[in-house]
Design a protein around this motif. Structure first.
Motif, mmCIF file in Angstrom:
data_model
loop_
_atom_site.group_PDB
_atom_site.id
_atom_site.type_symbol
_atom_site.label_atom_id
_atom_site.label_comp_id
_atom_site.label_asym_id
_atom_site.label_seq_id
_atom_site.Cartn_x
_atom_site.Cartn_y
_atom_site.Cartn_z
ATOM 1 N N ARG A 26 63.883 61.688 15.664
ATOM 2 C CA ARG A 26 64.716 62.877 15.384
ATOM 3 C C ARG A 26 64.119 64.132 15.996
ATOM 4 O O ARG A 26 64.839 65.007 16.480
ATOM 5 C CB ARG A 26 64.879 63.056 13.881
ATOM 6 N N SER A 27 62.834 64.312 15.968
ATOM 7 C CA SER A 27 62.184 65.483 16.574
ATOM 8 C C SER A 27 62.443 65.518 18.073
ATOM 9 O O SER A 27 62.738 66.565 18.643
ATOM 10 C CB SER A 27 60.684 65.435 16.279
ATOM 11 N N SER A 28 62.389 64.417 18.762
ATOM 12 C CA SER A 28 62.669 64.369 20.205
ATOM 13 C C SER A 28 64.114 64.725 20.503
ATOM 14 O O SER A 28 64.424 65.410 21.484
ATOM 15 C CB SER A 28 62.357 62.947 20.736
ATOM 16 N N GLU A 29 64.984 64.283 19.624
ATOM 17 C CA GLU A 29 66.420 64.593 19.841
ATOM 18 C C GLU A 29 66.663 66.089 19.738
ATOM 19 O O GLU A 29 67.430 66.662 20.516
ATOM 20 C CB GLU A 29 67.241 63.843 18.821
ATOM 21 N N ARG A 30 66.002 66.746 18.767
ATOM 22 C CA ARG A 30 66.183 68.200 18.634
ATOM 23 C C ARG A 30 65.676 68.936 19.873
ATOM 24 O O ARG A 30 66.291 69.883 20.346
ATOM 25 C CB ARG A 30 65.443 68.693 17.392
ATOM 26 N N ARG A 31 64.544 68.510 20.380
ATOM 27 C CA ARG A 31 64.022 69.176 21.580
ATOM 28 C C ARG A 31 64.974 68.992 22.765
ATOM 29 O O ARG A 31 65.199 69.892 23.562
ATOM 30 C CB ARG A 31 62.623 68.615 21.904
ATOM 31 N N PHE A 32 65.556 67.815 22.850
ATOM 32 C CA PHE A 32 66.512 67.556 23.938
ATOM 33 C C PHE A 32 67.751 68.451 23.824
ATOM 34 O O PHE A 32 68.212 69.051 24.795
ATOM 35 C CB PHE A 32 66.919 66.083 23.906
ATOM 36 N N HIS A 33 68.244 68.558 22.591
ATOM 37 C CA HIS A 33 69.409 69.440 22.362
ATOM 38 C C HIS A 33 69.078 70.889 22.703
ATOM 39 O O HIS A 33 69.898 71.614 23.297
ATOM 40 C CB HIS A 33 69.864 69.330 20.910
ATOM 41 N N ALA A 35 66.885 71.955 24.843
ATOM 42 C CA ALA A 35 66.806 72.110 26.305
ATOM 43 C C ALA A 35 68.186 72.171 26.936
ATOM 44 O O ALA A 35 68.448 72.950 27.865
ATOM 45 C CB ALA A 35 65.987 70.938 26.884
ATOM 46 N N VAL A 36 69.100 71.330 26.387
ATOM 47 C CA VAL A 36 70.474 71.340 26.918
ATOM 48 C C VAL A 36 71.124 72.692 26.684
ATOM 49 O O VAL A 36 71.785 73.266 27.571
ATOM 50 C CB VAL A 36 71.303 70.211 26.273
ATOM 51 N N CYS A 39 69.694 75.204 29.087
ATOM 52 C CA CYS A 39 70.233 75.017 30.449
ATOM 53 C C CYS A 39 71.657 75.529 30.563
ATOM 54 O O CYS A 39 72.032 76.172 31.545
ATOM 55 C CB CYS A 39 70.154 73.529 30.823
#
Length: 255
Positions: A26-33, A35-36, A39
């Motif tokens: 879940r922590s990785s998913e938040r960072r990805f969101h 970044a999106v 961008c």
């Protein structure tokens, strides 16, 4: 009675809240969101800047085209006016040349007829008339309006004089002695001068600043008839005058 005993084990509830230092999926998913989103924000900024730049460029292009169009319209208008003026000058020149040729033809035809008449028999002018270039002239002794003067000439078989050559103008200036009516008027149309024989005026001997149609002074009225004034120095001695004025006149007729 038999006693029944049950062993109950106490289970400690588990806290459902995630740990702050959790490093799972879940922590990785938040960072990805995040970044999106970042961008997309940057892309929106770049897109907005591009649109603004494109708008400024489009405005400059439209302004340049508008200025070029206005310049072309101005040049076209100027060129059209120049062509119109040139055409008007050419037409006016051709018209004047045509009128001069017609006048010369009329004068030549008149002299030819005079010579043909004289070749058949020797003719002289009646008493009181003066001959010049095979034409008879009468200087009146009384004064009256232009129309009455013309009627007097017609009653004598002629008409008010038509001046169609420089020689005739000089001759009449010499014998007139004082202001006299000649056969020129613009009674039909203001500014269009015609002789009593219907020909348009071509050779002109107007005084300076004449004709002036009375200069707008109501005392003189409409000045539609012409006099020759030999008291003026030089060949240019015509003046427009009210046709009702009382002046002497010059008659002309064939011998």
């Amino acid at each position: 009675m038999e006693e029944i005993y049950a062993n109950v084990e106490y289970v400690k509830p588990v806290d459902s809240r995630p740990l702050t230092n959790q490093t799972g999926p879940r922590s990785s998913e938040r960072r990805f969101h995040g970044a999106v989103v970042l961008c997309l924000g940057l892309l929106s900024v770049f897109l907005l800047a591009g649109l603004i730049g494109l708008g400024v460029h489009y405005y400059d292009v439209v302004r340049g085209l508008t200025e070029e169009r206005d310049l072309l319209n101005a040049n076209l208008t100027e060129t059209t006016e120049e062509l119109h003026q040139q055409n008007s000058d050419v037409i006016r020149g051709l018209t004047e040349e045509r009128d001069l040729l017609n006048a010369n033809l009329t004068e030549t035809t008149k002299k030819l007829h005079q010579l043909q008449s004289l070749s058949k028999q020797k003719k002289t002018c009646p008493a009181g008339w003066t001959m010049f270039n095979y034409t008879c002239y009468l200087i009146s002794t009384k004064s009256d309006s232009w129309e009455n003067g013309r009627q007097d000439c017609r009653g004598r078989g002629g008409d008010l004089v038509v001046i169609d050559s420089h020689e005739e103008q000089d001759f009449l200036t010499c014998i007139a002695k004082q202001t006299r009516w000649i056969g020129l008027n613009d009674r039909e149309k203001e500014g269009t001068w015609k002789w009593t024989d219907g020909t348009l005026l071509t050779q002109k001997y107007w005084e300076k600043e004449q004709p002036d149609n009375g200069g707008g002074d109501p005392r003189w009225g409409e000045e539609d008839c012409v006099t020759i004034r030999p008291e003026k120095t030089g060949p240019n001695n015509w003046n427009d005058l009210s046709c009702d004025a009382s002046e002497k006149w010059i008659c002309e007729k064939m011998p």
